[in-house]
Design a protein around this motif. Structure first.
Motif, PDB file in Angstrom:
ATOM      1  N   CYS A   1       0.876  -1.249  -0.091  1.00  0.00           N
ATOM      2  CA  CYS A   1      -0.042  -0.102   0.080  1.00  0.00           C
ATOM      3  C   CYS A   1       0.986   1.387   0.145  1.00  0.00           C
ATOM      4  N   ARG A   2       0.748   2.084  -0.771  1.00  0.00           N
ATOM      5  CA  ARG A   2       1.261   3.402  -0.831  1.00  0.00           C
ATOM      6  C   ARG A   2       0.343   4.728  -0.492  1.00  0.00           C
ATOM      7  N   ILE A   3       0.818   5.406   0.531  1.00  0.00           N
ATOM      8  CA  ILE A   3      -0.173   6.630   0.844  1.00  0.00           C
ATOM      9  C   ILE A   3       0.663   7.727   0.271  1.00  0.00           C
ATOM     10  N   ARG A   4      -0.412   8.652  -0.650  1.00  0.00           N
ATOM     11  CA  ARG A   4       0.104   9.715  -1.484  1.00  0.00           C
ATOM     12  C   ARG A   4       0.248  10.808  -0.435  1.00  0.00           C
ATOM     13  N   PRO A   5       1.423  11.628  -0.486  1.00  0.00           N
ATOM     14  CA  PRO A   5       1.332  12.670   0.380  1.00  0.00           C
ATOM     15  C   PRO A   5      -0.077  13.561   0.374  1.00  0.00           C
ATOM     16  N   PHE A   6      -0.084  14.314   1.343  1.00  0.00           N
ATOM     17  CA  PHE A   6      -1.231  15.139   1.289  1.00  0.00           C
ATOM     18  C   PHE A   6      -0.811  16.590   0.568  1.00  0.00           C
ATOM     19  N   LEU A   7      -1.403  16.818  -0.132  1.00  0.00           N
ATOM     20  CA  LEU A   7      -1.114  18.065  -1.098  1.00  0.00           C
ATOM     21  C   LEU A   7      -1.517  19.249  -0.491  1.00  0.00           C
ATOM     22  N   LYS A   8      -0.679  20.213  -0.070  1.00  0.00           N
ATOM     23  CA  LYS A   8      -1.186  21.279   0.963  1.00  0.00           C
ATOM     24  C   LYS A   8      -1.866  22.375   0.006  1.00  0.00           C
TER      25      LYS A   8
ATOM     26  N   GLY B   1       6.718   8.018 -12.494  1.00  0.00           N
ATOM     27  CA  GLY B   1       7.244   9.335 -11.721  1.00  0.00           C
ATOM     28  C   GLY B   1       6.577  10.447 -12.547  1.00  0.00           C
ATOM     29  N   PRO B   2       6.828  11.631 -11.818  1.00  0.00           N
ATOM     30  CA  PRO B   2       6.254  12.786 -12.381  1.00  0.00           C
ATOM     31  C   PRO B   2       6.734  13.315 -13.572  1.00  0.00           C
ATOM     32  N   SER B   3       8.000  12.842 -13.677  1.00  0.00           N
ATOM     33  CA  SER B   3       8.588  13.218 -15.073  1.00  0.00           C
ATOM     34  C   SER B   3       9.695  12.622 -15.761  1.00  0.00           C
TER      35      SER B   3
ATOM     36  N   GLY C   1      -6.078   2.267  -8.034  1.00  0.00           N
ATOM     37  CA  GLY C   1      -6.547   3.265  -7.002  1.00  0.00           C
ATOM     38  C   GLY C   1      -7.244   4.406  -7.695  1.00  0.00           C
ATOM     39  N   GLN C   2      -7.631   5.270  -7.038  1.00  0.00           N
ATOM     40  CA  GLN C   2      -8.439   6.155  -7.693  1.00  0.00           C
ATOM     41  C   GLN C   2      -7.702   7.176  -8.307  1.00  0.00           C
ATOM     42  N   THR C   3      -8.340   7.794  -9.401  1.00  0.00           N
ATOM     43  CA  THR C   3      -7.641   8.999 -10.040  1.00  0.00           C
ATOM     44  C   THR C   3      -7.171   9.871  -9.192  1.00  0.00           C
ATOM     45  N   GLY C   4      -5.766  10.303  -9.277  1.00  0.00           N
ATOM     46  CA  GLY C   4      -5.440  11.082  -8.457  1.00  0.00           C
ATOM     47  C   GLY C   4      -4.641  10.641  -7.187  1.00  0.00           C
ATOM     48  N   SER C   5      -4.540   9.163  -6.719  1.00  0.00           N
ATOM     49  CA  SER C   5      -3.885   8.623  -5.900  1.00  0.00           C
ATOM     50  C   SER C   5      -2.357   8.329  -5.996  1.00  0.00           C
ATOM     51  N   GLY C   6      -1.622   8.428  -7.296  1.00  0.00           N
ATOM     52  CA  GLY C   6      -0.300   8.312  -7.203  1.00  0.00           C
ATOM     53  C   GLY C   6       0.025   7.223  -7.928  1.00  0.00           C
ATOM     54  N   LYS C   7      -1.018   6.499  -8.814  1.00  0.00           N
ATOM     55  CA  LYS C   7      -0.494   5.390  -9.629  1.00  0.00           C
ATOM     56  C   LYS C   7       0.531   5.574 -10.779  1.00  0.00           C
ATOM     57  N   THR C   8       0.469   6.995 -11.507  1.00  0.00           N
ATOM     58  CA  THR C   8       1.217   7.342 -12.378  1.00  0.00           C
ATOM     59  C   THR C   8       2.690   7.682 -11.755  1.00  0.00           C
ATOM     60  N   TYR C   9       2.593   8.155 -10.622  1.00  0.00           N
ATOM     61  CA  TYR C   9       3.633   8.591  -9.916  1.00  0.00           C
ATOM     62  C   TYR C   9       4.472   7.379  -9.520  1.00  0.00           C
ATOM     63  N   THR C  10       3.683   6.257  -8.854  1.00  0.00           N
ATOM     64  CA  THR C  10       4.535   5.218  -8.613  1.00  0.00           C
ATOM     65  C   THR C  10       5.077   4.176  -9.696  1.00  0.00           C
TER      66      THR C  10
HETATM   67  P1  ADP Z   1      -3.182   8.554 -10.710  1.00  0.00           P
HETATM   68  O1  ADP Z   1      -2.156   8.377 -11.751  1.00  0.00           O
HETATM   69  O2  ADP Z   1      -3.464   7.875  -9.658  1.00  0.00           O
HETATM   70  O3  ADP Z   1      -4.116   9.503 -11.343  1.00  0.00           O
HETATM   71  P2  ADP Z   1      -0.755  10.896  -9.981  1.00  0.00           P
HETATM   72  O4  ADP Z   1       0.188   9.859 -10.203  1.00  0.00           O
HETATM   73  O5  ADP Z   1      -1.085  11.693 -11.318  1.00  0.00           O
HETATM   74  O6  ADP Z   1      -2.292   9.969  -9.889  1.00  0.00           O
HETATM   75  O7  ADP Z   1      -1.076  11.655  -8.856  1.00  0.00           O
HETATM   76  C1  ADP Z   1      -1.529  12.816  -8.571  1.00  0.00           C
HETATM   77  C2  ADP Z   1      -0.768  14.065  -8.185  1.00  0.00           C
HETATM   78  O8  ADP Z   1       0.035  13.536  -6.807  1.00  0.00           O
HETATM   79  C3  ADP Z   1       0.311  14.452  -9.138  1.00  0.00           C
HETATM   80  O9  ADP Z   1       0.407  15.739  -9.161  1.00  0.00           O
HETATM   81  C4  ADP Z   1       1.568  13.677  -8.465  1.00  0.00           C
HETATM   82  O10 ADP Z   1       2.700  14.107  -8.892  1.00  0.00           O
HETATM   83  C5  ADP Z   1       1.280  13.833  -6.969  1.00  0.00           C
HETATM   84  N1  ADP Z   1       1.890  12.629  -6.277  1.00  0.00           N
HETATM   85  C6  ADP Z   1       1.334  11.182  -6.260  1.00  0.00           C
HETATM   86  N2  ADP Z   1       2.256  10.391  -5.512  1.00  0.00           N
HETATM   87  C7  ADP Z   1       2.990  11.297  -5.002  1.00  0.00           C
HETATM   88  C8  ADP Z   1       3.996  11.159  -4.032  1.00  0.00           C
HETATM   89  N3  ADP Z   1       4.604   9.867  -3.456  1.00  0.00           N
HETATM   90  N4  ADP Z   1       5.128  12.134  -3.854  1.00  0.00           N
HETATM   91  C9  ADP Z   1       4.626  13.284  -4.331  1.00  0.00           C
HETATM   92  N5  ADP Z   1       3.615  13.762  -5.115  1.00  0.00           N
HETATM   93  C10 ADP Z   1       2.837  12.582  -5.357  1.00  0.00           C
END
Ligand code: ADP
Length: 344
Positions: A28-35, A119-121, A107-116
């Motif tokens: 399980c991976r918990i995404r950070p709370f985006l402030k 990665g973001p870029s 996971g739901q959209t925005g939960s960090g699937k693509t990030y895991t």
């Molecule tokens: P999904 O693929 O589930 O729709 P994303 O991977 O696009 O979700 O993540 C949603 C947002 O949260 C993006 O802006 C992403 O960069 C950010 N995010 C997700 N996981 C992390 C993390 N572990 N650390 C920092 N930012 C994260």
């Protein structure tokens, strides 16, 4: 019941079931709370190594004020891409021993699937997700052993949208088999993945919109030939960024959006059924119920290892989705803790 008793009971149940299961792991991976989003954060307690997780219901009503879950591991909001990869690497490496490895992000959209997974870029190596790190590692290993084993690596990349499989590395439209591309280095792969990402964007009004409603599958096939004995070993790795698992309110969507939602539901539950059947060693595994499970049929089950990342969005207004995501993961892992799961 007192909390400690329930936790002990859960641990005992978990260990019992764990022994019965095959090669299925759940992280399980918990995404950070985006402030700065004007949202509240859900209270989630967890112990990473033990994989225990307690989620508090923000409404604090009824008997389920807290829910308890247990997975193989929990990665908290401050865990890095490198840490996540370190715990994934041994699994990925077993593809060189002839295993088929499947890694999913659910996971739901925005939960960090693509990030895991990605990665973001693509340009920031430090933030690379599992897929780039895996391929980088793979090329290191194959190159360092080239005096003993000769390896060939091929890559495929497809998208599954509305039960249609589209090759992201060729323009041939819907296809029975995706094109295979021979790669020799991480740079080759980066180049192909860039092409795939561009093709994914074609025809989509907004990339994020559509990519959250399709599954993307990156497949890596390895063939190794022992230079002395000429014996051959084949393994594969599938890295799957699943469509968003959120439930759509049927009364609010119609037309294309409803059709998409139905296809996503169907394929995610088909995936759940397949992994569940494998975890329980059921004689019948229902692969034929969706394109996703058909594409992955040869890679799930048998000599296969499966890892699912369950991604959690910590926002309080995501609580219902969070619980539904965790329940899905619990079910597919074959570890349903039933009554012992929640406590007061
Ligand atoms: P999904 O693929 O589930 O729709 P994303 O991977 O696009 O979700 O993540 C949603 C947002 O949260 C993006 O802006 C992403 O960069 C950010 N995010 C997700 N996981 C992390 C993390 N572990 N650390 C920092 N930012 C994260």
């Amino acid at each position: 019941k007192n909390y400690q008793v329930v936790v002990e009971e859960n641990r005992r149940l978990y260990n019992e079931v764990q022994e019965l299961k095959g090669n299925i792991r759940v992280y399980c991976r918990i995404r950070p709370f985006l402030k700065g989003q004007n949202k509240k954060e859900t209270s989630i307690e967890y112990t990473g190594e033990n994989g225990e997780l307690v989620v508090a219901n923000p409404l604090k009503q009824g008997k389920d004020t807290h829910r308890f879950f247990k997975f193989n591991k929990v990665f908290g909001p401050s865990s890095t891409q490198e840490e996540v990869f370190l715990d994934t690497q041994p699994l990925i490496r077993s593809l060189l021993d002839g295993y088929n490895v499947c890694i999913f992000a659910y996971g739901q959209t925005g939960s960090g699937k693509t990030y895991t997974m990605s990665g973001p870029s693509i340009n920031s190596e430090e933030h690379w997700g599992v897929n780039y790190r895996a391929l980088n590692d793979l090329f290191h290993l194959t190159q360092s052993s080239q005096n003993t084993v000769m390896y060939e690596v091929g890559v495929q990349m497809v998208e599954i949208y509305n039960e249609q499989v589209r090759d992201l590395l060729s323009d041939d439209g819907p296809i029975p088999d995706a094109s295979m591309h021979c790669v020799r280095s991480t740079d080759d792969v980066l180049e192909l993945m860039n092409i795939g990402l561009m093709n994914r964007a074609v025809g989509a009004t907004a990339l994020n919109e559509k990519s959250s409603r399709s599954h993307s599958v990156l497949s890596v096939h390895v063939r190794g030939v022992d230079v002395k004995t000429d014996s051959e070993l084949r393994g594969s790795l599938h890295l799957v960024d699943l469509a968003g698992s959120e439930r759509i309110d049927r009364s609010e969507v119609t037309g294309d959006r409803l059709k998409e939602a139905q296809h996503i539901n169907k394929s995610l539950s088909a995936l759940g059924d397949v992994i569940f059947a494998l975890a329980h060693k059921n004689p019948h595994v229902p692969y034929r119920n969706s394109k996703l499970t058909q594409v992955l049929q040869n890679s799930l089950g048998g000599q296969a290892k499966t890892l699912m990342f369950v991604q959690i969005n910590p926002d309080e207004d995501s609580y219902a989705e969070t619980v539904s995501t965790l329940k899905f993961a619990e079910r597919v892992s074959g570890v349903e803790l039933g009554a012992a799961r929640s406590y007061k």
